[in-house]
Design an enzyme around this catalytic site. Structure first.
Site, PDB file in Angstrom:
ATOM      1  CG  HIS A 141      -6.357  20.715  21.926  1.00 39.80           C
ATOM      2  ND1 HIS A 141      -5.580  19.494  22.509  1.00 39.80           N
ATOM      3  CD2 HIS A 141      -7.598  19.993  22.902  1.00 39.80           C
ATOM      4  CE1 HIS A 141      -6.137  18.650  23.209  1.00 39.80           C
ATOM      5  NE2 HIS A 141      -7.361  18.573  23.678  1.00 39.80           N
ATOM      6  CG  HIS A 142     -10.478  18.918  19.912  1.00 46.49           C
ATOM      7  ND1 HIS A 142      -9.249  18.372  19.984  1.00 46.49           N
ATOM      8  CD2 HIS A 142     -10.487  18.048  21.150  1.00 46.49           C
ATOM      9  CE1 HIS A 142      -9.358  17.853  20.494  1.00 46.49           C
ATOM     10  NE2 HIS A 142     -10.188  16.978  21.860  1.00 46.49           N
ATOM     11  CB  CYS A 143     -12.194  25.472  19.213  1.00 44.35           C
ATOM     12  SG  CYS A 143     -13.090  26.587  18.059  1.00 44.35           S
TER      13      CYS A 143
END
Length: 353
Positions: A141-143
């Site tokens: 979920h950080h990309c």
């Protein structure tokens, strides 16, 4: 849009649980330099096999996402950057990766992440078809489309949702429920101005990534303090999940079920017990299943050795509560499973009469 192998139908009797042995990152002990348990995905599957919940031929084999698949969301420029080992070292936070030839990095680090990404995309379609699906990996979920970070090299959550919007009839609204300890800034940036996507995010407000710009995309923001414990956490999750699903009626829920909220996690800074995590997953599944909204779960962050056991226990709990129903007995229908299907249909019939 082009046909993708990721949407070919799996054998009809499979559990909508997606996995591949290729998920696991193992090379020369380098994975030990990251707090990540790089074999956790395989361990989850082994626990589920020990408990006789699944067998190899009963789960859906994940396939690696191709460049063509990834370009549905990612820019060509971003994918080209991953051809530089030092870029991958920065994203995965495993510094020695910078010194490896890129063909090794592609095979040992990026291929597992691409296979998990393919798994999330496949699980999206399975969730719509079966009512639920679990990718034992994924949750990066950080990309976002043009930037990786925090161990996340591909935007699998964004990809799964875009694939559904573009290729599956009747899916035009999605809700992301992100309960990893960290803010999910990748999908937030990707869906910043998209009214079709509603984001709820509960996270430790003091830790990585602290992305103020991405926070503008969150419709329900639950900012947690250091050391938040079970009772407060579960009450907030329950209130806000119910609120989110009452406020916006989606065609799919993508549930980012990070286990880095676990007490003692070096990166999460929260203090939730193993039982609290199992209960949390139950709260989310009940909310979606009771409203007949398909739910796709990805496992995301979780950096301790006991994490795999907790994920497995949670799946076993969901099953024991009847929240993971399964219509068919086996992928490859042998005689015993045919008998089972006959017994099941007889039982359904007697329930009706």
């Amino acid at each position: 849009p082009h046909r993708t192998e990721l949407y070919e139908d799996p054998p009809s009797g499979c559990w909508p649980i997606v996995y591949s042995p290729d998920y696991n990152i193992t090379f020369m002990g380098l994975e030990k330099l990251h707090p990540f348990d790089a074999g956790k995905w395989g361990k989850v599957i082994n626990f589920l096999k020990e408990e006789k919940l699944i067998a190899d031929d009963l789960i859906v084999q994940a396939r690696e996402a191709t460049d063509e698949d990834l370009l549905v969301v990612h820019t060509r420029r971003y994918l080209n950057k991953l051809k530089w080992s030092f870029v991958v070292a920065t994203i995965t936070e495993i510094p020695p990766v910078a010194f490896l030839p890129n063909f090794v990095v592609q095979r040992k680090v990026l291929k597992p992440l691409r296979t998990q990404t393919g798994g999330t995309i496949m699980a999206g379609k399975l969730a719509v078809d079966k009512g639920w699906a679990i990718n034992v990996g994924g949750g990066f979920h950080h990309c976002s489309s043009d930037k990786g970070g925090g161990f996340c090299a591909y935007a699998d959550i964004t990809l799964a949702i875009k694939f559904l919007f573009e290729r599956v009839q009747g899916v035009s609204r999605a809700t992301i429920i992100d309960l990893d300890a960290h803010q999910g800034n990748g999908h937030e940036r990707d869906f910043m101005d998209d009214p079709r996507v509603y984001i709820m995010d509960a996270y430790n407000r003091y830790i990585y990534p602290g992305d103020g710009f991405a926070k503008r995309a969150i419709k329900r923001r639950v900012e947690l303090e250091w050391g938040t414990e079970d009772s407060e956490y579960l009450q907030k999750v329950h209130t806000h999940v119910e609120g989110a699903l009452n406020e916006f009626k989606p065609d799919i829920v993508v549930y980012n079920a990070g286990t880095d909220i676990l007490d003692g996690d070096p990166l999460g800074g929260l203090a939730i017990s193993p039982q609290g995590i199992v209960k949390r997953d139950e709260v989310v599944f009940r909310a979606a299943r009771s409203r007949r909204i398909p739910i796709l779960m990805v496992t995301s962050g979780g950096y301790q050795k006991r994490t795999a056991r907790i994920i497995a226990d949670s799946i076993l709990n969901l099953h024991s509560l009847g929240l993971l129903d399964k219509e068919r007995a086996a992928c490859g229908v042998g005689s015993s499973s045919v008998d089972q299907m006959i017994r099941d249909s007889a039982k359904d019939f007697s329930n009706l009469s």
